[in-house]
Enzyme design. Sequence first.
Site, mmCIF file in Angstrom:
data_model
loop_
_atom_site.group_PDB
_atom_site.id
_atom_site.type_symbol
_atom_site.label_atom_id
_atom_site.label_comp_id
_atom_site.label_asym_id
_atom_site.label_seq_id
_atom_site.Cartn_x
_atom_site.Cartn_y
_atom_site.Cartn_z
ATOM 1 N N ASP A 304 16.664 -22.912 -19.083
ATOM 2 C CA ASP A 304 17.833 -22.208 -18.542
ATOM 3 C C ASP A 304 18.603 -23.098 -17.556
ATOM 4 O O ASP A 304 18.147 -24.166 -17.162
ATOM 5 C CB ASP A 304 17.345 -20.934 -17.844
ATOM 6 C CG ASP A 304 18.491 -19.992 -17.513
ATOM 7 O OD1 ASP A 304 19.561 -20.100 -18.137
ATOM 8 O OD2 ASP A 304 18.312 -19.129 -16.626
ATOM 9 N N GLU A 307 23.693 -25.836 -18.260
ATOM 10 C CA GLU A 307 25.097 -26.213 -18.604
ATOM 11 C C GLU A 307 25.482 -27.536 -17.962
ATOM 12 O O GLU A 307 26.265 -28.259 -18.562
ATOM 13 C CB GLU A 307 26.056 -25.092 -18.146
ATOM 14 C CG GLU A 307 25.892 -23.802 -18.932
ATOM 15 C CD GLU A 307 24.584 -23.055 -18.646
ATOM 16 O OE1 GLU A 307 24.113 -23.176 -17.508
ATOM 17 O OE2 GLU A 307 24.050 -22.412 -19.550
ATOM 18 N N ASP A 408 23.611 -14.155 -20.481
ATOM 19 C CA ASP A 408 23.629 -12.926 -19.677
ATOM 20 C C ASP A 408 24.646 -11.908 -20.167
ATOM 21 O O ASP A 408 25.697 -11.693 -19.555
ATOM 22 C CB ASP A 408 23.918 -13.291 -18.217
ATOM 23 C CG ASP A 408 22.840 -14.205 -17.645
ATOM 24 O OD1 ASP A 408 21.782 -14.359 -18.280
ATOM 25 O OD2 ASP A 408 23.075 -14.772 -16.557
HETATM 26 C C1 GLC Z 1 19.954 -16.748 -15.680
HETATM 27 C C2 GLC Z 1 19.439 -16.477 -17.084
HETATM 28 C C3 GLC Z 1 18.672 -15.177 -17.096
HETATM 29 C C4 GLC Z 1 17.537 -15.273 -16.087
HETATM 30 C C5 GLC Z 1 18.073 -15.592 -14.700
HETATM 31 C C6 GLC Z 1 16.973 -15.861 -13.696
HETATM 32 O O1 GLC Z 1 20.904 -15.809 -15.315
HETATM 33 O O2 GLC Z 1 20.476 -16.452 -18.018
HETATM 34 O O3 GLC Z 1 18.158 -14.917 -18.377
HETATM 35 O O4 GLC Z 1 16.854 -14.044 -16.053
HETATM 36 O O5 GLC Z 1 18.884 -16.754 -14.754
HETATM 37 O O6 GLC Z 1 16.173 -16.924 -14.095
#
Ligand code: GLC
Length: 650
Positions: A304, A307, A408
């Site tokens: 995650d 980007e 999200d």
């Molecule tokens: C970002 C991710 C989400 C995750 C959050 C905390 O927003 O897209 O899926 O729960 O970070 O890690």
Amino acid sequence: MITKVIFGNPYPTEAVVQPVAQAAQLKHFAVGVDYGLIFTCPLDENEVVYGLGETTGKMNKRGGRYISFNTDTADHSDSNPSIYASHNLLVLEKRNFCIFFDTPGRVDFLIDWNSSGKIEVICPKDVTVYQVEADSTYAAIREFLFAIGPAYLPPRWAFGYGQSRFGYKCEQDFLDVLKGHQDAGLPLDYICMDIDYMDGYRDFTVDASRFPDLKAFSERMLQDGIHLVPIVDAGIKVDPGEPVYEDGVKQDVFCTNKEGKLFQGGVWPGMTHFPDFLNPKARKWFGQQYRFYTDRGIEGFWNDMNEPALFYTEYTKGPKKLGLALDFIFPRLRKKVKERNMIRDYQSFFHHVDGKKICHYDVHNIYGSNMIRATSEGLAALLDHRYLIFGRSSYIGAGRYGGVWTGDNTSCWEHIMLNMRHMASLNMCGFLYCGADTGGFMGNCTRELLLRWLAVSAFTPLMRNHSSMGTRAQEAYRFGDPEAFRKVLSLRYRLLPYIYSEYMKAALGSDLYIKPLAFAFPADEKVKAIEDQLLVGGSIMIAPIVEKDATVRTVYLPEDMTQVCYDGKDFYCTPCSQGEHQVEIPYDQVVFYIRKGKLLPVGKAATNSREVTVDDLVLLGDGESYELYWDDGITRDCTQGNVKVLKKDF
Ligand code: GLC
């Protein structure tokens, strides 16, 4: 036939892996000089344009403006031109033609924008443009998929149902989730660990007060067939004395800033350094860190914030409080400031590849992909079998290394439709293992929304229920009587032999697992406007309800098909003729279709993928035979040799 035209001196993104001959010029597109280059192509009235993978808007991209510039954003509305990924592929359906603008920099796509009657693509001046011409659109896409290399192969358990939430904090939370599913008779294969498991949100650490023995805990969960799937973020916390951080600095694997020092950006743990994923040495270093988890019996991950997401940086810190106030009082101004800061930040850090210093802004869109690559290559070296990996930010080509989830989203009906559109468009771009946060990440989900959403996710390779902290608890057992949830989840497991088989055949054969109807019925003008029905594998068409309070919908059958109603126990098959039908689908049932001349194998009910076998398959539909791909679900040896032909009367 695939050919390429090279403009300037493009950065090697490694998206295309097959050799491709050069062409003298592009078909259909004229090229001019703008800020960079501008490619234009006049469109016929009603001509459908597919592609662009994970973007906002409809599957037919006409009428929209889309900007490939990977952005961490929860705004998935049509008016937002940039989300997490950049998939610069356009598919001109009527012309059996697709075109890929291969550059790691920003690309703007204006597709019949303001009814201009043309496509305009504004690119940096250094770009390789690939074009594919074939006898059909479907054939053109398959040739493109072949050129970008075979899709990632997950283990079979990754096709089971997964539960996740930002906010599961300790062992007991995970045990409760397991028990909740078990008590309600709901199947489950994995539970994701969000950043809460870490020690101060540092990658490759665990908070020992809440997970005293992660190895013992993961073994305990595996006894119930449950895999733990931790999140790993892109940045490494600036934390002198912490071994991963110290080693990264010593090995010189982080991006630098304008002054030549290590670049710092604020994410969940506070200030972090960003591994230089474009550099093979840094990729290797990052991949090796996964030993922390594999030593503890963990073999599934999500990547995650790649980007990369930046909450603030050393250059654009700003008063955080003022920022928050601006969010509410002057949201548009705040958005502008954020955009400006984002560009400034991305312009102020640097990669180092082959002795060259490269500004991040110019290669921004391939950062996330190279993180997935680092993870995947690291795991391939650490394990002798398949592993689960899916990430958020991506570029074409990353589908070889892992899957993606679509970020999200929100608990709203429009996002079920967006989920369907993304699945088809992502498949065109080589991301076969994909799915959305089922039930929605932001906002509060309802029983009806979750049931209808699960009835769509039941067909997507990644089927994960994920939600944010602060929202209503979203596990399937939290919405009163679990009977209806048992039905839809049991369908997933009864279809698992088919889903697995179709996925593996598609990945091994440069094919799509999910595709729009138009790819199979190119002569049928009617299907071109249909985005709420999709083909899943070679045998199934889905036509779910994606509207609140609806229990009836219109379904268009482009050919005679077999309608299948599943009530949680039995499959009821009814032959249906080509044309429009009004179909009733109660909340607790799933209705789908088997294509003419095809068979669908269905297995026995199961509560975990370990129990799924192909010993007692029943074949539904009016076809004569079905090619089943089946193997042990974990070894890397996946070949066409694992396909066996099932005959109707077998
Ligand atoms: C970002 C991710 C989400 C995750 C959050 C905390 O927003 O897209 O899926 O729960 O970070 O890690």
